[in-house]
Scaffold this motif. Structure first.
Motif, PDB file in Angstrom:
ATOM      1  N   CYS A  28       0.817  -1.206   0.000  1.00 36.26           N
ATOM      2  CA  CYS A  28       0.000   0.000   0.000  1.00 36.26           C
ATOM      3  C   CYS A  28       0.852   1.258   0.000  1.00 36.26           C
ATOM      4  CB  CYS A  28      -0.953   0.005   1.200  1.00 36.26           C
ATOM      5  SG  CYS A  28      -2.222  -1.265   1.074  1.00 36.26           S
ATOM      6  N   THR A 127      -5.359  -3.247   7.418  1.00 35.83           N
ATOM      7  CA  THR A 127      -5.595  -1.841   7.090  1.00 35.83           C
ATOM      8  C   THR A 127      -7.075  -1.464   7.152  1.00 35.83           C
ATOM      9  OG1 THR A 127      -5.557  -2.459   4.748  1.00 35.83           O
ATOM     10  CG2 THR A 127      -3.516  -1.589   5.686  1.00 35.83           C
ATOM     11  N   ASP A 128      -7.942  -2.459   7.286  1.00 34.99           N
ATOM     12  CA  ASP A 128      -9.383  -2.196   7.423  1.00 34.99           C
ATOM     13  C   ASP A 128      -9.819  -2.114   8.884  1.00 34.99           C
ATOM     14  OD1 ASP A 128      -9.602  -2.304   4.674  1.00 34.99           O
ATOM     15  OD2 ASP A 128     -10.350  -4.353   4.625  1.00 34.99           O
ATOM     16  N   LYS A 131      -7.012   0.437  15.373  1.00 39.66           N
ATOM     17  CA  LYS A 131      -5.706   0.120  15.953  1.00 39.66           C
ATOM     18  C   LYS A 131      -5.808  -0.978  17.006  1.00 39.66           C
ATOM     19  CE  LYS A 131      -1.502   2.369  17.600  1.00 39.66           C
ATOM     20  NZ  LYS A 131      -0.856   3.688  17.884  1.00 39.66           N
ATOM     21  N   ARG A 162      -0.918  -5.979   2.874  1.00 39.78           N
ATOM     22  CA  ARG A 162      -1.463  -4.637   3.091  1.00 39.78           C
ATOM     23  C   ARG A 162      -1.031  -4.088   4.435  1.00 39.78           C
ATOM     24  NH1 ARG A 162      -7.427  -3.815   0.530  1.00 39.78           N
ATOM     25  NH2 ARG A 162      -7.208  -5.125  -1.318  1.00 39.78           N
ATOM     26  N   THR A 163      -0.371  -2.968   4.401  1.00 41.89           N
ATOM     27  CA  THR A 163       0.090  -2.345   5.630  1.00 41.89           C
ATOM     28  C   THR A 163      -0.007  -0.832   5.510  1.00 41.89           C
ATOM     29  OG1 THR A 163       1.895  -2.288   7.248  1.00 41.89           O
ATOM     30  CG2 THR A 163       2.529  -2.299   4.913  1.00 41.89           C
ATOM     31  N   ASP A 164       0.066  -0.154   6.648  1.00 43.77           N
ATOM     32  CA  ASP A 164       0.038   1.301   6.679  1.00 43.77           C
ATOM     33  C   ASP A 164       0.700   1.754   7.975  1.00 43.77           C
ATOM     34  OD1 ASP A 164      -1.864   0.816   8.668  1.00 43.77           O
ATOM     35  OD2 ASP A 164      -3.576   1.426   7.445  1.00 43.77           O
ATOM     36  N   THR A 166      -0.556   2.717  10.790  1.00 37.50           N
ATOM     37  CA  THR A 166      -1.138   2.126  12.004  1.00 37.50           C
ATOM     38  C   THR A 166      -0.620   0.716  12.220  1.00 37.50           C
ATOM     39  OG1 THR A 166      -3.161   3.439  11.813  1.00 37.50           O
ATOM     40  CG2 THR A 166      -3.286   1.427  13.123  1.00 37.50           C
ATOM     41  N   VAL A 167      -0.592  -0.080  11.166  1.00 31.69           N
ATOM     42  CA  VAL A 167      -0.057  -1.445  11.268  1.00 31.69           C
ATOM     43  C   VAL A 167       1.409  -1.401  11.678  1.00 31.69           C
ATOM     44  CG1 VAL A 167       0.404  -3.584  10.014  1.00 31.69           C
ATOM     45  CG2 VAL A 167      -1.711  -2.315   9.583  1.00 31.69           C
TER      46      VAL A 167
END
Length: 260
Positions: A28, A127-128, A131, A162-164, A166-167
């Motif tokens: 991502c 990612t959905d 936290k 999928r990561t962002d 927050t992850v």
């Protein structure tokens, strides 16, 4: 695991995996650290020390076998193959209906020197989630694995890659580095062992990380042929930590090889 009464779950995972085709190892948009960068950026103390792994991937033609979403009914057969071939692997284990269903296999993976890693509890797309939910997905699997092996994993793989931020933050809190991949057989989409083998071999490259799943019927039978041919081509099989050494996977960071 995903047969008979669990058929719906197997189908769900296959659909989720197929949805990731456009993303593959994109993470991502999160920047990733390559194995080469991890080695080159190692501290002087680590560079000056002898490689505890016994493999120097700056010199050897290394490649890492990784398996997601197990253990499953075929994992003991896979472990037999890896033991006979003296090949280490990294297992990103799924908690619900896997770690909790096959604790003896989890223990065997650890006892036989493979790297035990985290693939969340229920395979939710991180990612959905909120936290707190990301933390629950990862922490619950950490605790379940530690209860069996005595050690919490230091690596995780987010479902679909999928990561962002927050992850990454939660992973950092839990002491987990994120590991993606550069080679995939898309074994969730076929039971054709020969095709799985071909897809891996066609994409193989130095410093590559191979993504396979030991829960699908065509995969485990493909592994002996993959190992045989890659050894013939001069590859040395390593775990993910060995691939990065003398660098060390840093919690929260994303590790992703460049495609060959």
């Amino acid at each position: 695991m995903f047969r008979t009464t669990s058929g719906r779950r197997r189908g769900l995972l296959a659909v989720l995996a197929a949805m990731s085709l456009a993303l593959t190892v994109s993470g991502c948009g999160v920047d990733g650290v390559t194995p080469e960068d991890a080695r080159e950026n190692a501290s002087s103390d680590r560079k000056g020390a002898a490689l505890a792994t016994g493999v120097d991937c700056a010199k050897a033609k290394c490649i890492a076998l990784t398996f997601d979403a197990g253990p499953g009914k075929d994992t003991p057969q896979l472990l037999d193959t890896l033991k006979a071939e003296k090949v280490p692997a990294t297992f990103f284990l799924l908690g619900r209906k896997h770690v909790d269903r096959y604790p003896q296999v989890v223990k065997r993976i650890s006892d036989e020197g493979h790297e035990v890693a985290n693939h969340t509890w229920t395979h939710e797309i991180l990612t959905d989630l909120e936290k707190s939910e990301v933390r629950e997905e990862l922490a619950r699997t950490q605790d379940a694995i530690a209860k069996i092996t005595g050690t919490k994993p230091t690596l995780m793989r987010p479902p679909q890659g999928r990561t962002d931020d927050t992850v990454a933050d939660v992973s950092r809190e839990l002491g987990l580095a994120q590991v993606l991949w550069s080679i995939t057989a898309k074994d969730y989409s076929t039971t054709d062992t020969a095709l799985i083998r071909k897809r891996v071999l066609d994409q193989a490259h130095r410093d590559g990380i191979i993504l396979l799943h030991d829960i699908y019927d065509g995969t485990v039978p493909a592994v002996p042929g993959i190992i045989e041919e890659l050894k013939r081509q001069g590859y040395t099989f390593v775990t993910v930590p060995q691939l990065l050494a003398p660098g060390k996977a840093e919690p929260g960071a994303v590790y992703r090889p460049e495609k060959g």
